[in-house]
Design a protein around this motif. Structure first.
Motif, PDB file in Angstrom:
ATOM      1  N   ALA A 163      48.048 -17.705   4.649  1.00 21.17           N
ATOM      2  CA  ALA A 163      46.820 -16.982   4.332  1.00 21.17           C
ATOM      3  C   ALA A 163      46.870 -16.406   2.918  1.00 21.17           C
ATOM      4  N   MET A 164      48.033 -15.871   2.509  1.00 22.58           N
ATOM      5  CA  MET A 164      48.161 -15.281   1.176  1.00 22.58           C
ATOM      6  C   MET A 164      48.086 -16.370   0.090  1.00 22.58           C
ATOM      7  N   TYR A 165      48.727 -17.518   0.355  1.00 23.75           N
ATOM      8  CA  TYR A 165      48.673 -18.612  -0.620  1.00 23.75           C
ATOM      9  C   TYR A 165      47.237 -19.078  -0.835  1.00 23.75           C
ATOM     10  N   LEU A 166      46.530 -19.329   0.252  1.00 23.37           N
ATOM     11  CA  LEU A 166      45.149 -19.803   0.134  1.00 23.37           C
ATOM     12  C   LEU A 166      44.270 -18.757  -0.548  1.00 23.37           C
ATOM     13  N   ALA A 167      44.563 -17.479  -0.305  1.00 21.13           N
ATOM     14  CA  ALA A 167      43.771 -16.416  -0.911  1.00 21.13           C
ATOM     15  C   ALA A 167      43.907 -16.378  -2.425  1.00 21.13           C
ATOM     16  N   LEU A 168      45.077 -16.794  -2.946  1.00 28.90           N
ATOM     17  CA  LEU A 168      45.338 -16.677  -4.384  1.00 28.90           C
ATOM     18  C   LEU A 168      45.337 -18.008  -5.122  1.00 28.90           C
ATOM     19  N   GLU A 169      45.166 -19.098  -4.417  1.00 26.48           N
ATOM     20  CA  GLU A 169      45.269 -20.423  -5.050  1.00 26.48           C
ATOM     21  C   GLU A 169      44.256 -20.585  -6.183  1.00 26.48           C
ATOM     22  N   ASN A 170      42.991 -20.312  -5.941  1.00 29.98           N
ATOM     23  CA  ASN A 170      41.973 -20.477  -6.980  1.00 29.98           C
ATOM     24  C   ASN A 170      42.131 -19.437  -8.082  1.00 29.98           C
ATOM     25  N   TRP A 171      42.484 -18.205  -7.704  1.00 28.56           N
ATOM     26  CA  TRP A 171      42.720 -17.168  -8.720  1.00 28.56           C
ATOM     27  C   TRP A 171      43.824 -17.618  -9.674  1.00 28.56           C
ATOM     28  N   ALA A 172      44.900 -18.168  -9.124  1.00 25.54           N
ATOM     29  CA  ALA A 172      46.036 -18.592  -9.950  1.00 25.54           C
ATOM     30  C   ALA A 172      45.638 -19.729 -10.888  1.00 25.54           C
ATOM     31  N   LYS A 173      44.852 -20.655 -10.391  1.00 29.90           N
ATOM     32  CA  LYS A 173      44.409 -21.768 -11.243  1.00 29.90           C
ATOM     33  C   LYS A 173      43.541 -21.266 -12.383  1.00 29.90           C
ATOM     34  N   LYS A 174      42.699 -20.296 -12.113  1.00 28.97           N
ATOM     35  CA  LYS A 174      41.829 -19.751 -13.152  1.00 28.97           C
ATOM     36  C   LYS A 174      42.615 -18.943 -14.174  1.00 28.97           C
ATOM     37  N   ASN A 175      43.702 -18.294 -13.743  1.00 32.99           N
ATOM     38  CA  ASN A 175      44.441 -17.371 -14.612  1.00 32.99           C
ATOM     39  C   ASN A 175      45.772 -17.944 -15.105  1.00 32.99           C
ATOM     40  N   ASN A 176      45.888 -19.267 -15.117  1.00 43.08           N
ATOM     41  CA  ASN A 176      47.079 -19.963 -15.638  1.00 43.08           C
ATOM     42  C   ASN A 176      48.364 -19.491 -14.959  1.00 43.08           C
ATOM     43  N   ALA A 177      48.266 -19.199 -13.666  1.00 37.86           N
ATOM     44  CA  ALA A 177      49.441 -18.752 -12.912  1.00 37.86           C
ATOM     45  C   ALA A 177      49.827 -19.756 -11.829  1.00 37.86           C
ATOM     46  N   PHE A 178      49.191 -20.896 -11.812  1.00 35.04           N
ATOM     47  CA  PHE A 178      49.464 -21.884 -10.768  1.00 35.04           C
ATOM     48  C   PHE A 178      50.652 -22.743 -11.193  1.00 35.04           C
ATOM     49  N   LYS A 179      51.758 -22.609 -10.473  1.00 39.87           N
ATOM     50  CA  LYS A 179      52.995 -23.299 -10.840  1.00 39.87           C
ATOM     51  C   LYS A 179      53.245 -24.552  -9.995  1.00 39.87           C
ATOM     52  N   MET A 180      53.069 -24.417  -8.689  1.00 37.25           N
ATOM     53  CA  MET A 180      53.345 -25.516  -7.766  1.00 37.25           C
ATOM     54  C   MET A 180      52.344 -25.456  -6.607  1.00 37.25           C
ATOM     55  N   GLU A 181      51.928 -26.603  -6.146  1.00 36.04           N
ATOM     56  CA  GLU A 181      51.098 -26.644  -4.947  1.00 36.04           C
ATOM     57  C   GLU A 181      51.966 -26.313  -3.740  1.00 36.04           C
ATOM     58  N   ALA A 182      51.403 -25.581  -2.783  1.00 32.56           N
ATOM     59  CA  ALA A 182      52.136 -25.252  -1.563  1.00 32.56           C
ATOM     60  C   ALA A 182      51.480 -25.900  -0.358  1.00 32.56           C
ATOM     61  N   LYS A 183      52.310 -26.378   0.540  1.00 26.46           N
ATOM     62  CA  LYS A 183      51.874 -26.924   1.823  1.00 26.46           C
ATOM     63  C   LYS A 183      52.648 -26.206   2.922  1.00 26.46           C
ATOM     64  N   PHE A 184      52.168 -26.318   4.152  1.00 28.48           N
ATOM     65  CA  PHE A 184      52.785 -25.599   5.259  1.00 28.48           C
ATOM     66  C   PHE A 184      52.879 -26.492   6.485  1.00 28.48           C
ATOM     67  N   ILE A 185      54.058 -26.507   7.100  1.00 28.67           N
ATOM     68  CA  ILE A 185      54.284 -27.212   8.355  1.00 28.67           C
ATOM     69  C   ILE A 185      54.663 -26.159   9.395  1.00 28.67           C
TER      70      ILE A 185
END
Length: 526
Positions: A163-185
């Motif tokens: 939930a926290m990852y999905l909440a910040l994914e777009n924010w991070a992309k907009k603010n040059n903070a997106f380092k790695m894509e995350a997936k969950f099993i």
């Protein structure tokens, strides 16, 4: 010294049951409603605010709730918790998730170590590891950078971090903070692991195995699934996996992992997003600085929860209004409605956080209680939910209290003006409209079109969903649930209810079944 007493023995609670009920259709109409909305707001951490104007409360109700908070010693019990008293009586454990994100209270010694320093040290180790991964100092066998992180875990090891990852994914992309894509099993259903593995480049993926005990059946099964996929790809699994576990688990010193980061029994899974459980995947995905901001937002909210003034303690106020709705007004459910697509999995996290914590029918001493405890929690982002279950919320036979969450601005700062308003304005217009529609209703001679109103709601409002705002939002609900458990005199920090099914499942797999269990096993071809 605090006293642990059942709610129905408290004078303030008994006084609360005698207070006249508030008619929202009256107090929320016209200028009265406008005045309430302006006045009934409590500041939260990270620039958020909690508005409770559309709840069925007035000065008399709030006065009773304040007296209940005092008589139940809610803030004193919170202080005992973060100072390291054994608040989890069922498992005879401390409850220390606040120590992962702030400086509340005294240093806590347990297991011969300073727990504040222990958690801070693990966060520093994770930050160092994440920075090395991002810099290409830790790579795959071919010397190539990892581009994807995959968390393997279930329950609190999945719901909160996801939930926290999905909440910040777009924010991070907009603010040059997106380092790695995350997936969950998470699900032991093989389709879950297979779908994730089919969607990634395993050669450039780093897997985070999360299991406190190192023995969780679903998680170890999925680990084997992943290791098999890595082996088939000609890769050394030990160069692609890290563990988040306890220092005493079989995973702690295993050569099967690049590194191991630690948690302990004093942080329950559903409260672990601010620990190494969330720290590893979020630091890898967005960088340690973003995770630090997330912790800072949670810490701000934790400080507010220390205030004995009910109207300056948003989590305690939210909690006590919820107790009033559950035990006096008799509402069995609560729905969480974030008007933010980024919070799409936040209601699912709160389902576990609330229902696993306060779904209890005995008190802290194992004695049966005579009143209702935790409500059923469900929710969906707006405006999708409006086209799903709002029909029941507006005109159904049960009244369901609503908790809205809204932001004035969207994360990506891109929008379009259509028919005189932007998409964000349309989203926020729906929030405002729904609050008033639920509270005030609409009279109509046609019974099918009549809206009775008197459907209570609150709203948490912020400018934008940032890491700090998300941390404050998470801590608000964690502390709300904690305060409600204190009022109900139950242990919010164990979860014996999840154990029986696990025990029976092991019997099924060992073919040690009889009666109905055997017939169901045969039906499912086990």
């Amino acid at each position: 010294m605090v006293n642990w007493s059942n709610m129905d023995t408290l004078g303030a609670y008994n006084a609360l049951t005698k207070v006249a009920k508030v008619d929202l259709t009256e107090v929320m109409s016209g200028e009265n409603g406008a005045k309430r909305v302006k006045e009934m707001t409590v500041p939260m951490g990270a620039g958020l605010s909690y508005n409770y104007a559309s709840k069925q409360v007035n000065e008399e109700v709030l006065d009773c709730l304040a007296k209940l908070a005092d008589e139940a010693q809610l803030v004193d019990k919170y202080e005992a918790l973060y100072n390291g008293e054994v608040v989890n009586t069922g498992e005879k454990r401390l409850v220390l998730h606040q120590l992962t994100r702030g400086q509340l209270g005294n240093d806590v010694m347990a297991d011969g170590v300073n727990k504040r320093e222990f958690y801070a040290n693990e966060q520093a180790r994770i930050a160092e590891f994440a920075n090395k991964v991002h810099a290409g100092e830790i790579t795959n066998a071919a010397g190539e950078k990892f581009t994807t992180v995959v968390q393997i875990g279930i329950g609190g090891s999945d719901l909160g971090p996801r939930a926290m990852y999905l909440a910040l994914e777009n924010w991070a992309k907009k603010n040059n903070a997106f380092k790695m894509e995350a997936k969950f099993i998470s699900n032991v259903d093989p389709d879950d692991a297979a779908a994730v593995l089919n969607s990634i480049d395993v050669a450039h993926s780093l897997f985070v195995l999360v299991s406190k005990s190192g023995t969780t059946l679903e998680t170890l099964t999925n680990e084997s699934f992943v290791k098999d996929a890595l082996k088939k790809a000609g890769l050394d699994a030990s160069k692609h996996m890290i563990a988040v576990t306890s220092q005493t688990s079989p995973l702690a010193k295993s050569s099967d992992y690049l590194a191991a980061f630690f948690m302990d029994d004093y942080i329950g899974g559903r409260f672990s997003s601010t620990s190494s459980v969330g720290g590893a995947v979020l630091s890898l995905a967005f960088g340690p600085e973003v995770f630090a901001d997330f912790l800072a937002g949670a810490a701000e909210e934790d400080v507010l929860a220390k205030n004995k003034d009910l109207l300056k303690n948003p989590a305690m106020l939210d909690a006590l209004i919820g107790v009033y709705e559950r035990n006096v007004l008799g509402y069995p459910c609560t729905t969480v409605l974030p008007y933010s697509q980024a919070l799409s999995r936040f209601p699912a996290h709160l389902q576990q956080l609330d229902m696993e914590s306060n779904g209890k029918s005995v008190n802290r001493f194992g004695e049966a209680i005579n009143y209702k405890t935790g409500p059923v929690i469900f929710g969906e982002p707006g405006t999708n939910g409006q086209h799903s279950f709002y029909q029941l919320l507006h005109q159904g036979t049960d009244i369901v209290p609503l908790q809205f969450i809204g932001f004035r601005n969207n994360q990506l700062e891109t929008d379009v003006d259509i028919q005189g308003s932007t998409s964000q304005q349309k989203l926020c217009a729906n929030v405002a409209a729904q609050i008033v529609a639920f509270a005030c209703g609409k009279k109509d001679d046609n019974a099918n079109k009549n809206f009775a109103g008197n459907r209570p709601s609150s709203i948490i409002v912020g400018d934008k969903l940032t890491p700090k705002a998300l941390g404050a939002l998470l801590a608000h609900f964690e502390n709300k649930i904690m305060f409600q458990g204190f009022v109900w005199n139950i242990n919010s920090f164990d979860q014996e209810g999840v154990q029986l099914g696990k025990v029976l499942a092991k019997k099924v797999l060992a073919h040690e079944t009889e009666g109905a269990l055997k017939v169901y096993s045969d039906l499912l071809n086990i």
